[in-house]
Design a protein around this motif. Structure first.
Motif, PDB file in Angstrom:
ATOM      1  N   VAL A  31       0.837  -1.209   0.000  1.00 15.97           N
ATOM      2  CA  VAL A  31       0.000   0.000   0.000  1.00 15.97           C
ATOM      3  C   VAL A  31       0.865   1.250   0.000  1.00 15.97           C
ATOM      4  O   VAL A  31       0.602   2.205  -0.743  1.00 15.97           O
ATOM      5  N   SER A  32       1.925   1.258   0.820  1.00 13.31           N
ATOM      6  CA  SER A  32       2.776   2.456   0.877  1.00 13.31           C
ATOM      7  C   SER A  32       3.555   2.637  -0.420  1.00 13.31           C
ATOM      8  O   SER A  32       3.804   3.775  -0.844  1.00 13.31           O
ATOM      9  N   VAL A  33       3.917   1.541  -1.079  1.00 16.30           N
ATOM     10  CA  VAL A  33       4.594   1.655  -2.385  1.00 16.30           C
ATOM     11  C   VAL A  33       3.636   2.240  -3.411  1.00 16.30           C
ATOM     12  O   VAL A  33       3.986   3.150  -4.175  1.00 16.30           O
ATOM     13  N   ARG A  34       2.405   1.730  -3.430  1.00 17.88           N
ATOM     14  CA  ARG A  34       1.409   2.262  -4.371  1.00 17.88           C
ATOM     15  C   ARG A  34       1.142   3.738  -4.123  1.00 17.88           C
ATOM     16  O   ARG A  34       1.134   4.562  -5.049  1.00 17.88           O
ATOM     17  N   ASP A  35       0.932   4.103  -2.856  1.00 14.84           N
ATOM     18  CA  ASP A  35       0.628   5.492  -2.515  1.00 14.84           C
ATOM     19  C   ASP A  35       1.788   6.414  -2.853  1.00 14.84           C
ATOM     20  O   ASP A  35       1.584   7.549  -3.306  1.00 14.84           O
ATOM     21  N   SER A  36       3.007   5.919  -2.637  1.00 13.20           N
ATOM     22  CA  SER A  36       4.191   6.716  -2.945  1.00 13.20           C
ATOM     23  C   SER A  36       4.267   7.029  -4.434  1.00 13.20           C
ATOM     24  O   SER A  36       4.522   8.173  -4.834  1.00 13.20           O
ATOM     25  N   LEU A  37       4.015   6.023  -5.263  1.00 11.89           N
ATOM     26  CA  LEU A  37       4.023   6.231  -6.710  1.00 11.89           C
ATOM     27  C   LEU A  37       2.849   7.084  -7.174  1.00 11.89           C
ATOM     28  O   LEU A  37       2.991   7.957  -8.033  1.00 11.89           O
ATOM     29  N   ARG A  38       1.692   6.831  -6.620  1.00 11.22           N
ATOM     30  CA  ARG A  38       0.485   7.557  -7.035  1.00 11.22           C
ATOM     31  C   ARG A  38       0.590   9.051  -6.714  1.00 11.22           C
ATOM     32  O   ARG A  38       0.259   9.907  -7.541  1.00 11.22           O
ATOM     33  N   ASP A  39       1.079   9.351  -5.508  1.00 11.12           N
ATOM     34  CA  ASP A  39       1.103  10.740  -5.039  1.00 11.12           C
ATOM     35  C   ASP A  39       2.494  11.359  -5.111  1.00 11.12           C
ATOM     36  O   ASP A  39       2.675  12.497  -4.678  1.00 11.12           O
ATOM     37  N   MET A  40       3.466  10.614  -5.625  1.00  8.52           N
ATOM     38  CA  MET A  40       4.861  11.064  -5.692  1.00  8.52           C
ATOM     39  C   MET A  40       5.343  11.522  -4.314  1.00  8.52           C
ATOM     40  O   MET A  40       5.879  12.617  -4.136  1.00  8.52           O
ATOM     41  N   LYS A  41       5.136  10.674  -3.330  1.00 10.58           N
ATOM     42  CA  LYS A  41       5.582  10.956  -1.973  1.00 10.58           C
ATOM     43  C   LYS A  41       6.329   9.737  -1.443  1.00 10.58           C
ATOM     44  O   LYS A  41       6.107   8.619  -1.933  1.00 10.58           O
ATOM     45  N   THR A  42       7.140   9.827  -0.489  1.00 13.24           N
ATOM     46  CA  THR A  42       7.757  11.026   0.045  1.00 13.24           C
ATOM     47  C   THR A  42       9.079  11.192  -0.688  1.00 13.24           C
ATOM     48  O   THR A  42       9.917  10.290  -0.662  1.00 13.24           O
ATOM     49  N   GLN A  43       9.274  12.321  -1.355  1.00 10.01           N
ATOM     50  CA  GLN A  43      10.491  12.524  -2.133  1.00 10.01           C
ATOM     51  C   GLN A  43      11.632  12.948  -1.214  1.00 10.01           C
ATOM     52  O   GLN A  43      11.481  13.822  -0.365  1.00 10.01           O
ATOM     53  N   ILE A  44      12.781  12.307  -1.405  1.00  8.36           N
ATOM     54  CA  ILE A  44      13.947  12.571  -0.568  1.00  8.36           C
ATOM     55  C   ILE A  44      14.780  13.683  -1.199  1.00  8.36           C
ATOM     56  O   ILE A  44      15.135  13.620  -2.380  1.00  8.36           O
ATOM     57  N   ARG A  45      15.090  14.668  -0.388  1.00 11.00           N
ATOM     58  CA  ARG A  45      15.931  15.783  -0.849  1.00 11.00           C
ATOM     59  C   ARG A  45      17.077  15.987   0.129  1.00 11.00           C
ATOM     60  O   ARG A  45      16.856  16.047   1.339  1.00 11.00           O
ATOM     61  N   VAL A  46      18.277  16.091  -0.411  1.00 10.32           N
ATOM     62  CA  VAL A  46      19.469  16.308   0.398  1.00 10.32           C
ATOM     63  C   VAL A  46      20.027  17.681   0.034  1.00 10.32           C
ATOM     64  O   VAL A  46      20.222  17.971  -1.154  1.00 10.32           O
ATOM     65  N   PRO A  47      20.285  18.553   1.015  1.00  8.94           N
ATOM     66  CA  PRO A  47      20.859  19.873   0.710  1.00  8.94           C
ATOM     67  C   PRO A  47      22.109  19.746  -0.153  1.00  8.94           C
ATOM     68  O   PRO A  47      22.943  18.861   0.088  1.00  8.94           O
ATOM     69  N   GLU A  48      22.240  20.590  -1.148  1.00  9.93           N
ATOM     70  CA  GLU A  48      23.296  20.454  -2.139  1.00  9.93           C
ATOM     71  C   GLU A  48      24.698  20.489  -1.524  1.00  9.93           C
ATOM     72  O   GLU A  48      25.590  19.751  -1.953  1.00  9.93           O
ATOM     73  N   ASN A  49      24.899  21.327  -0.511  1.00 11.77           N
ATOM     74  CA  ASN A  49      26.234  21.396   0.094  1.00 11.77           C
ATOM     75  C   ASN A  49      26.601  20.092   0.807  1.00 11.77           C
ATOM     76  O   ASN A  49      27.774  19.706   0.864  1.00 11.77           O
TER      77      ASN A  49
END
Length: 300
Positions: A265-283
């Motif tokens: 379910v969490s895999v489906r929801d992640s793909l469907r809603d594009m969540k949760t996207q991981i972002r790392v500060p560039e520095n």
């Protein structure tokens, strides 16, 4: 469950996504993944995959590493609450202090760590290439963070002095020498394979010491039944790929609750809603990527 699997397949195609799953994930999550493997293998697949979206089914540092290596692609973590207790046993400030205390030593950082810790390190490693990474260093000393058990294992195969941090994987640390002795009595003739994150006394009693992918490779040629000394999720893949022999968990307590947080379910929801996207500060990302790139260059 069949409906959810169908939804995932359709969403994956629509998003041009690839699904990566660690060997410790739930069986049904492994079964819908494009690639299943250990940290090193999945790090390679994250770089090689021809995909716009990477869905990483594991714990937080794994998805974070994929984001570090793939800045132009969306990396989704279906279970953002799934952390790694060992990774949280050290901070970037701790690493900076270690570097001050040991100015001549390079810092080897186990991939089971945060992006901030990787950014303070010289090179990353996984359980499959820790020895090779340590031996690739030019100096005579290496600070090794955060896993003291993996550090102790690597120390057996190098002339370099390893200075360990006192972190550990709670799941592997629960396995005792007594578990090995009992398992051998209960399953005479079976071989004991353990992960190098296990305690040194457990490693000393084992017939073989391997990363999870190393255990998979060993099982392909094995003639005896195997007692598996790592997180229990690996046995699903072992039975699936090599059903001709039997597998027994070294400890019934070797279950990582964080690795089991990802569901279909969490895999489906992640793909469907594009969540949760991981972002790392560039520095942080740029510095951490240098350590990861160096790990990939060393190879297994």
């Amino acid at each position: 469950m069949t409906q959810i699997v169908d939804e995932i397949k359709k969403l994956k195609e629509a998003r041009r996504a690839v699904i990566l799953a660690h060997n410790y994930q739930r069986g049904e999550v492994q079964d819908i993944a494009d690639y299943v493997g250990d940290s090193f293998g999945l790090s390679q697949k994250a770089v090689e995959a021809d995909a716009e979206v990477i869905v990483f089914c594991g714990v937080d540092f794994m998805a974070e590493s994929a984001a570090i290596l793939n800045p132009g692609r969306a990396v989704l973590n279906p279970a953002p609450e799934a952390g790694c207790p060992m990774a949280r046993m050290i901070t970037a400030a701790d690493v900076r202090k270690l570097k001050e205390q040991h100015p001549g030593a390079e810092v080897v950082c186990y991939v089971n760590s945060s992006a901030e810790v990787k950014a303070e390190s010289d090179v990353c490693c996984t359980s499959s290439n820790a020895i090779k990474v340590v031996n690739s260093l030019k100096g005579a000393e290496a600070v090794f963070v955060p896993d003291m058990n993996l550090a102790a294992y690597a120390q057996k195969f190098t002339s370099k002095k390893i200075i360990p941090w006192h972190g550990y994987c709670p799941t592997h640390h629960l396995i005792t020498a007594g578990d090995v002795l009992v398992a051998k009595m209960e399953h005479p003739g079976a071989q004991v394979l353990v992960h190098p994150e296990c305690r040194p006394e457990v490693v000393d009693l084992a017939d073989g010491v391997f990363s999870t992918d190393g255990m998979i490779k060993y099982a392909r040629e094995a003639t005896a039944d195997l007692i598996i000394g790592t997180e229990s999720g690996l046995i699903h893949r072992l039975k699936k790929e090599n059903p001709r022999i039997r597998y027994y968990p070294l400890s019934t307590y070797a279950v990582c609750p964080n690795m089991k947080m990802t569901s279909l379910v969490s895999v489906r929801d992640s793909l469907r809603d594009m969540k949760t996207q991981i972002r790392v500060p560039e520095n942080i990302r740029i510095r951490a990527k240098k350590a990861l790139d160096r790990m990939l260059e060393v190879g297994r």
